[in-house]
Design an enzyme around this catalytic site. Structure first.
Site, PDB file in Angstrom:
ATOM      1  CD  GLU A  22      -2.671   1.380   2.476  1.00 51.16           C
ATOM      2  OE1 GLU A  22      -3.534   0.506   2.645  1.00 51.16           O
ATOM      3  OE2 GLU A  22      -2.515   2.342   3.248  1.00 51.16           O
ATOM      4  CG  HIS A  88      -7.132   2.190  -1.188  1.00 51.29           C
ATOM      5  ND1 HIS A  88      -6.826   2.164   0.153  1.00 51.29           N
ATOM      6  CD2 HIS A  88      -6.307   1.272  -1.757  1.00 51.29           C
ATOM      7  CE1 HIS A  88      -5.874   1.266   0.383  1.00 51.29           C
ATOM      8  NE2 HIS A  88      -5.539   0.723  -0.766  1.00 51.29           N
ATOM      9  N   GLY A 119     -14.907   5.280   4.078  1.00 53.69           N
ATOM     10  CA  GLY A 119     -14.040   6.438   4.329  1.00 53.69           C
ATOM     11  C   GLY A 119     -14.525   7.212   5.534  1.00 53.69           C
ATOM     12  CG  ASP A 120     -12.833   7.390   8.920  1.00 53.16           C
ATOM     13  OD1 ASP A 120     -13.910   6.809   9.192  1.00 53.16           O
ATOM     14  OD2 ASP A 120     -11.711   6.878   9.065  1.00 53.16           O
ATOM     15  CB  ALA A 135     -18.183   0.104   2.484  1.00 52.77           C
ATOM     16  CE1 TYR A 155     -11.317  -0.916   9.548  1.00 55.74           C
ATOM     17  CE2 TYR A 155     -13.213  -2.020   8.553  1.00 55.74           C
ATOM     18  CZ  TYR A 155     -12.320  -0.972   8.579  1.00 55.74           C
ATOM     19  OH  TYR A 155     -12.413   0.025   7.639  1.00 55.74           O
ATOM     20  CE  LYS A 175     -17.316  -4.007   4.407  1.00 53.38           C
ATOM     21  NZ  LYS A 175     -16.264  -3.052   4.819  1.00 53.38           N
ATOM     22  CD  GLN A 222       5.030   8.991  12.617  1.00 49.21           C
ATOM     23  OE1 GLN A 222       5.120   7.956  11.956  1.00 49.21           O
ATOM     24  NE2 GLN A 222       5.532  10.146  12.211  1.00 49.21           N
TER      25      GLN A 222
END
Ligand code: FAD
Length: 294
Positions: A22, A88, A119-120, A135, A155, A175, A222
């Site tokens: 990715e 994406h 998406g957010d 989705a 997830y 989905k 991070q």
């Protein structure tokens, strides 16, 4: 090459586990700096190309914020590197008309695969019209109108907005029912949670390939923020190991490679459908992991 040609379901025999990377379209203060960053990214991808990736997935800014640069990057990867792409795409803050036009553009680049996401919503999307809420509606629209192979997000440790993992899997099943042919997972560090997830999917008769999201850690501070944002479990043993090296990026990167390599070896043994590396646009950690796996 299409997703349906690349991946096999979890546990099914594979001659080699497919790998994929990715990347995200780089952002910069001006056009020249952005061009420079894209050239750097293409060089990094050239390094990773030697491992024959099944595909490169390119992230998309929800609401179409980076639409132009995403298309341009896809075009370059396609023509200059001749690598297979999965684009994406998100449906928040977007109308059906906008979605349709974007997907036509994607198809015109001869891209065969799409990761269809909700998406957010970006911060500035407050009153924008939107035709799809989840989705599954986007997946259905794509499968009815386009000849793209459609992947969806999964997830293993539950989507942050879902009340339970079972609820989330029920929504995931929708989905798949309307056209999703592969699941690409959120990153995770606890393989047991992934194995359990695959069991639950199997119990719900979700038989499509499940591709595991792997993040080679290179920055400990991070990582905490990212894990919180994505709702990902950071095992205490892992935190203890990384904490010792938090002041050295070099040592953290080495530890991140070692950790992810161990994760990948066990996932391959388990029969994972594919390994999807969150490269953060850098070749080195992913290259080291795959080199050791080969
Ligand atoms: P959905 O599948 O719509 O699920 C969102 C939530 O709603 C879940 O809690 C689900 O359980 C619930 N839900 C789903 N359907 C229903 C329904 N019919 N009724 C009620 N509840 C429902 N974001 C980006 O902006 N750009 C990217 O490029 C990007 N790439 C990603 C790649 C991967 C592999 C992953 C795992 C995530 C990616 N994301 C990306 C983040 C993603 O957009 C967010 O996690 C988003 O919040 C959810 O998207 P989704 O497609 O999983 O949504």
């Amino acid at each position: 090459m299409r997703l349906s040609e690349i991946y096999k379901p979890v546990g099914e025999k594979k001659t080699k586990t497919p790998i994929s990377y990715e990347i995200f379209p780089p952002k910069a203060v001006d056009e020249n700096a952005e061009k420079q960053k894209i050239e750097t990214l293409l060089k990094e991808l050239k390094i990773l190309k030697e491992f024959n990736p099944a595909l490169i997935s390119i992230t998309y800014g929800a609401g179409g914020t980076n639409r132009g640069s995403t298309i341009e990057l896809a075009r370059k990867i396609n023509t200059e590197l001749e690598l297979n792409i999965m684009q994406h795409f998100t449906c928040v803050c977007s109308t059906k008309n906008f979605i349709e036009n974007y997907l036509k553009e994607i198809e015109s680049l001869d891209i065969k695969n799409i990761l269809a996401l909700k998406g957010d919503p970006p911060k500035d999307c407050v009153t924008v019209e939107q035709d799809f809420s989840y989705a599954n509606e986007l997946v259905e629209f794509i499968s009815q109108n386009f000849a793209l192979d459609i992947a969806v997000a999964g997830y293993p440790e539950k989507h942050p907005a879902a009340l339970t993992l079972q609820d989330d899997i029920k929504n995931l099943k929708q989905k798949i029912t309307v056209g999703g042919c592969a699941i690409f997972t959120q990153l995770f560090f606890e393989n047991d949670n992934f194995y359990r997830y695959c069991e639950l999917l199997n119990e719900q008769d979700i038989k499509v390939p499940v591709v595991a999201g792997i993040l080679p850690v290179s920055n400990f501070s991070q990582l905490g923020k990212m894990a919180q944002m994505c709702g990902v479990v950071l095992p205490s043993k892992m935190v203890e190991r990384f904490e010792k090296f938090q002041n050295s990026e070099e040592d953290t990167t080495k530890m991140g490679i070692e950790f992810a390599l161990n994760q990948c070896e066990k996932l391959i043994e388990f029969g994972v459908s594919g390994l999807h590396f969150y490269t953060l646009n850098r070749a080195h950690p992913t290259k080291e992991i795959i080199r050791c796996l080969s």
